[in-house]
Design an enzyme around this catalytic site. Sequence first.
Site, PDB file in Angstrom:
ATOM      1  CG  ASN A  17       3.446 -15.493 -49.614  1.00 32.15           C
ATOM      2  OD1 ASN A  17       2.566 -14.694 -49.965  1.00 32.15           O
ATOM      3  ND2 ASN A  17       3.786 -15.689 -48.357  1.00 32.15           N
ATOM      4  NE  ARG A 117      -0.259 -16.472 -47.027  1.00 29.33           N
ATOM      5  CZ  ARG A 117      -0.098 -15.261 -46.486  1.00 29.33           C
ATOM      6  NH1 ARG A 117       0.801 -14.440 -46.976  1.00 29.33           N
ATOM      7  NH2 ARG A 117      -0.836 -14.901 -45.470  1.00 29.33           N
ATOM      8  CG  HIS A 206      -2.098 -16.443 -39.381  1.00 21.41           C
ATOM      9  ND1 HIS A 206      -2.245 -15.716 -38.213  1.00 21.41           N
ATOM     10  CD2 HIS A 206      -1.268 -15.735 -40.159  1.00 21.41           C
ATOM     11  CE1 HIS A 206      -1.530 -14.607 -38.298  1.00 21.41           C
ATOM     12  NE2 HIS A 206      -0.915 -14.595 -39.471  1.00 21.41           N
ATOM     13  NE  ARG A 267      -3.308  -6.830 -39.326  1.00 22.52           N
ATOM     14  CZ  ARG A 267      -2.711  -7.942 -39.752  1.00 22.52           C
ATOM     15  NH1 ARG A 267      -2.558  -8.993 -38.950  1.00 22.52           N
ATOM     16  NH2 ARG A 267      -2.279  -8.029 -40.993  1.00 22.52           N
ATOM     17  CD  GLU A 410       2.195 -19.419 -42.631  1.00 18.50           C
ATOM     18  OE1 GLU A 410       3.187 -18.829 -42.165  1.00 18.50           O
ATOM     19  OE2 GLU A 410       1.112 -18.859 -42.858  1.00 18.50           O
TER      20      GLU A 410
END
Length: 430
Positions: A17, A117, A206, A267, A410
């Site tokens: 990743n 990823r 996601h 955010r 993940e």
Amino acid sequence: MSSYDAADTATRVLVLNSGSSSLKYQLLDMRNGSRLAVGMVERIGEKTSRLVHTLPESGGDSSDGDSSGGDSSGGDGGRERTGRFADHAKALEAVADELAHDGIGLDSPELAAIGHRVVHGGLGFSEPTLIDDGVLAEIERLVPLAPLHNPANLLGIRTARALRPDLPQVAVFDTAFHTTMPEYAARYAIDTATADAHRIRRYGFHGTSHAYVSRRTAELLGKDPSEVNVIVLHLGNGASASAVAGGRCVDTSMGLTPLEGLVMGTRSGDIDPAVTFHLRRVAGMSVDEIDELLNKKSGLVGLCGDNDMREIRRRIDEGDERARLAFDIYIHRLKKYIGAYSAVLGRVDAVAFTAGVGENAAEVREAAVAGLEALGLAMDAKRNAVRSGEPRIVSPDGARTVVAVVPTDEELEIARQTFALIGEDRPAIA
Ligand code: AMP
């Protein structure tokens, strides 16, 4: 001998990743999904980079005193190395050294593939994809849609390919799970020609987590994913909700970028787009400043100065009004999405909480579900208070809709998808 010939003994997958200045990695054994090595390199390209390497399935202590340069034993039983890793190539070489040191290097015949990823796969990549030059070019073409992430992901892929050109490398896209969204959920109600010319639509992110958690939730219910409707609430520093009907995503809260939807750590989530015009015209802010405001200085941190839910809860317990309001805004948005996705799905079999906040913050789960009895949701306070790393049900027996905590993974999902793809030509390993 190609890696394909060695496939029956090659059972390991390295998951990479890559961020703009970081490289996270895990080496997994796909016979049982165990971790052989976990680590990360941070501050790549800066004056002092840092590599932390651990061997979780062997008790975590891989330190044997073979330290050179800036090596030292990490605080948690792993190894730590500081120095300057000028770029991703140097960082991956250092990771390869660490793995080789433990006898599980990149040249070992047990390594079946590398899974990467990749944040943005646009509309074209709906499945994990074996990487070749054409795929790289296509990921490059998507850079305008993910200008921070895709270039970093490409760097990781190119570096890994240079190191092991013969090994299958697979891209697993964060957007892929959401490509099943119907057009009426994915399109913004703006001029179609403009939207199409600039590839403006809702992609969602996601996805690897939503795929994994929705499947694990079905398992928790003892059902096949095709039989259940699930609302997945991925609440980490970034946060997103998805509506999954019979194993397929039908709506998700993030959009063209990860900015849309839930209130997040930094955010804003959903906001009237005219706020941005106002900030430009009236406040005189530049586009970059507005981008930074909404992505980095908003959400929980913008509302109360903290984005860590533990700190926010601590402040609430001390009577801090700003922290209370930030929490209430966060929960209000969450409830709106649970309600919206209940309407989208019609029948909801389970609501699954996951990621840092969803897995750990019992107060968030309790507050999000409170008052939603009409939707079939209820909480068992005792079950909700239990801390565990296992998937678990926190609603009372007999509730119409199960409320569950399902830890996400993940890396395991990327490894699983990678291994499944490269193993399609050979009998499955028991
Ligand atoms: P993630 O992005 O999934 O790694 O989640 C990170 C976030 O999880 C942090 O910013 C915290 O807000 C939250 N978090 C982690 N541990 C806890 C905890 N024990 N209680 C509440 N929130 C937590």
